[in-house]
Scaffold this motif. Structure first.
Motif, PDB file in Angstrom:
ATOM      1  N   THR A  60      19.787  29.864  59.298  1.00  0.00           N
ATOM      2  CA  THR A  60      19.300  28.752  60.122  1.00  0.00           C
ATOM      3  C   THR A  60      19.490  28.994  61.611  1.00  0.00           C
ATOM      4  OG1 THR A  60      21.412  27.567  59.931  1.00  0.00           O
ATOM      5  CG2 THR A  60      19.707  27.039  58.303  1.00  0.00           C
ATOM      6  N   PRO A 109      18.396  30.307  65.035  1.00  0.00           N
ATOM      7  CA  PRO A 109      17.121  30.702  65.645  1.00  0.00           C
ATOM      8  C   PRO A 109      17.258  31.796  66.698  1.00  0.00           C
ATOM      9  CG  PRO A 109      17.871  28.660  66.613  1.00  0.00           C
ATOM     10  CD  PRO A 109      18.883  29.018  65.566  1.00  0.00           C
ATOM     11  N   THR A 114      11.150  23.794  55.963  1.00  0.00           N
ATOM     12  CA  THR A 114      11.714  22.674  56.730  1.00  0.00           C
ATOM     13  C   THR A 114      11.923  23.058  58.183  1.00  0.00           C
ATOM     14  OG1 THR A 114      12.848  21.823  54.774  1.00  0.00           O
ATOM     15  CG2 THR A 114      13.666  21.088  56.913  1.00  0.00           C
ATOM     16  N   GLN A 115      12.443  24.268  58.407  1.00  0.00           N
ATOM     17  CA  GLN A 115      12.709  24.700  59.781  1.00  0.00           C
ATOM     18  C   GLN A 115      11.421  24.955  60.561  1.00  0.00           C
ATOM     19  OE1 GLN A 115      16.533  27.095  60.379  1.00  0.00           O
ATOM     20  NE2 GLN A 115      15.937  27.595  58.285  1.00  0.00           N
ATOM     21  N   LYS A 116      10.374  25.364  59.867  1.00  0.00           N
ATOM     22  CA  LYS A 116       9.101  25.595  60.540  1.00  0.00           C
ATOM     23  C   LYS A 116       8.581  24.317  61.177  1.00  0.00           C
ATOM     24  CE  LYS A 116       4.635  27.861  59.912  1.00  0.00           C
ATOM     25  NZ  LYS A 116       3.751  28.559  58.939  1.00  0.00           N
ATOM     26  N   GLU A 123      10.485  21.987  62.346  1.00  0.00           N
ATOM     27  CA  GLU A 123      11.425  21.502  63.351  1.00  0.00           C
ATOM     28  C   GLU A 123      11.567  22.418  64.560  1.00  0.00           C
ATOM     29  OE1 GLU A 123      15.018  21.134  61.145  1.00  0.00           O
ATOM     30  OE2 GLU A 123      14.379  19.344  60.022  1.00  0.00           O
ATOM     31  N   LEU A 124      11.267  23.710  64.393  1.00  0.00           N
ATOM     32  CA  LEU A 124      11.509  24.686  65.453  1.00  0.00           C
ATOM     33  C   LEU A 124      10.229  25.095  66.170  1.00  0.00           C
ATOM     34  CD1 LEU A 124      13.951  27.077  63.537  1.00  0.00           C
ATOM     35  CD2 LEU A 124      14.586  25.318  65.187  1.00  0.00           C
ATOM     36  N   TYR A 134      11.301  29.911  65.063  1.00  0.00           N
ATOM     37  CA  TYR A 134      11.040  29.995  63.625  1.00  0.00           C
ATOM     38  C   TYR A 134      10.892  31.445  63.186  1.00  0.00           C
ATOM     39  CZ  TYR A 134       8.579  30.079  59.209  1.00  0.00           C
ATOM     40  OH  TYR A 134       8.212  30.365  57.920  1.00  0.00           O
ATOM     41  N   VAL A 155      14.238  33.008  62.729  1.00  0.00           N
ATOM     42  CA  VAL A 155      14.879  32.558  61.497  1.00  0.00           C
ATOM     43  C   VAL A 155      14.273  33.264  60.284  1.00  0.00           C
ATOM     44  CG1 VAL A 155      15.249  30.580  59.984  1.00  0.00           C
ATOM     45  CG2 VAL A 155      15.560  30.320  62.440  1.00  0.00           C
TER      46      VAL A 155
END
Length: 282
Positions: free
Chosen positions: A191, A193, A234-236, A238-239, A244, A247
């Motif tokens: 997680t 970045p 999920t991170q895609k 948010e970042l 991304y 990560v």
């Protein structure tokens, strides 16, 4: 910053480097110096931005602990002081020199645990405290730089992975706790970045393999690996695109290194298949 023995003598960095070099070269011994004064200076300079001094301090801690040049009460004091005053020094900062103190404190702790595994001088309660503080440290660390130009290695994630490796090897940590140690390390890796470019994946995998070697955590690890594509999704959302991609690259490198680590063992066929599936979905 306060020091362990509260000595009044101040040893400057250049003087300490020369002194420790002479001890390492066996030109002097610990009996030839004021041990408390030197240890206080080592603590003071454990996170020096001067890589030669920083690495000599670590090497001197390693040699003196592993080769029984310090008594166990002193080593216990070093561990206690490390947890209370060094491990979280400047925590939350990024891009500052405080990372050197935190990162090199984790490998000092690793050396102390390694020695305890050999001779058994720490209590179970102490090891549990160390485990809890190391997990907290991993979650809070924001500076994950590896090699820093001019100033040398910080390598906070690689170093703390070594500490996790030693914790898992300790019989004083309950087997039920092994995966919780590994999980916080894997989550950090998957997680963050920022690109891990300096072999951090191999050090993390070494800790994972230490757990698997004890025949613990395989099912939980399988589930974690299976969940990486969802974690990335999920991170895609948010970042930023740049973060991304860092990560994603980290997750890929970790999975590939883990696959290599378990590829020759028939006990891990299901894990190998899960890794392949997750890689194909990233």
């Amino acid at each position: 910053m306060a020091t362990l023995f509260q000595s009044n003598t101040i040893v400057e960095g250049t003087e300490l480097l020369a002194l420790l070099t002479s001890i390492n070269n066996k030109e002097k011994t610990w009996e030839d110096v004021e041990q408390e004064v030197v240890l206080d200076a080592m603590i003071l300079h454990i996170g020096s931005p001067n890589s030669d001094l920083r690495e000599m301090v670590y090497r001197s801690f390693y040699m003196s602990i592993i080769h029984d040049q310090l008594d166990y009460e002193t080593v216990k004091k070093l561990l206690d002081y490390s947890l209370k005053h060094l491990l979280f020094k400047g925590i939350g900062e990024s891009g500052t020199d405080s990372v050197f103190t935190r990162a090199f404190t984790t490998i000092l702790i690793a050396v102390i645990i390694h020695k305890d595994i050999e001779v058994n001088f720490l209590s179970k309660e102490t090891l549990i405290e160390v485990k809890n503080e190391i997990k907290k440290y991993i979650e809070l660390e924001r500076d994950v730089r590896g090699y820093i130009p001019i100033k040398g290695w910080a390598h906070s994630i690689a170093h703390v992975a070594d500490t996790c490796d030693e914790l898992i090897k300790s019989e004083k940590i309950a087997e039920v706790e092994y995966f919780s140690i590994i999980e916080v390390l894997l989550k950090k890796y998957c997680t963050t970045p920022t690109g891990f470019l300096h072999g951090e994946d191999d050090r993390v995998v070494t800790a994972v393999l230490a757990m698997l070697k004890k025949e613990v955590g395989l099912e939980e690890l399988n589930r974690f690996v299976e969940g990486i594509p969802g974690l990335l999704k999920t991170q895609k959302e948010e970042l930023s695109s740049e973060k991304y991609w860092f990560v994603m690259a980290n997750c890929k490198s970790l999975l590939k290194s883990l696959f290599v680590g378990v590829s020759d063992d028939l006990l891990y066929v299901s894990l190998q298949q899960t890794i392949r599936k997750s890689l194909s979905q990233i």
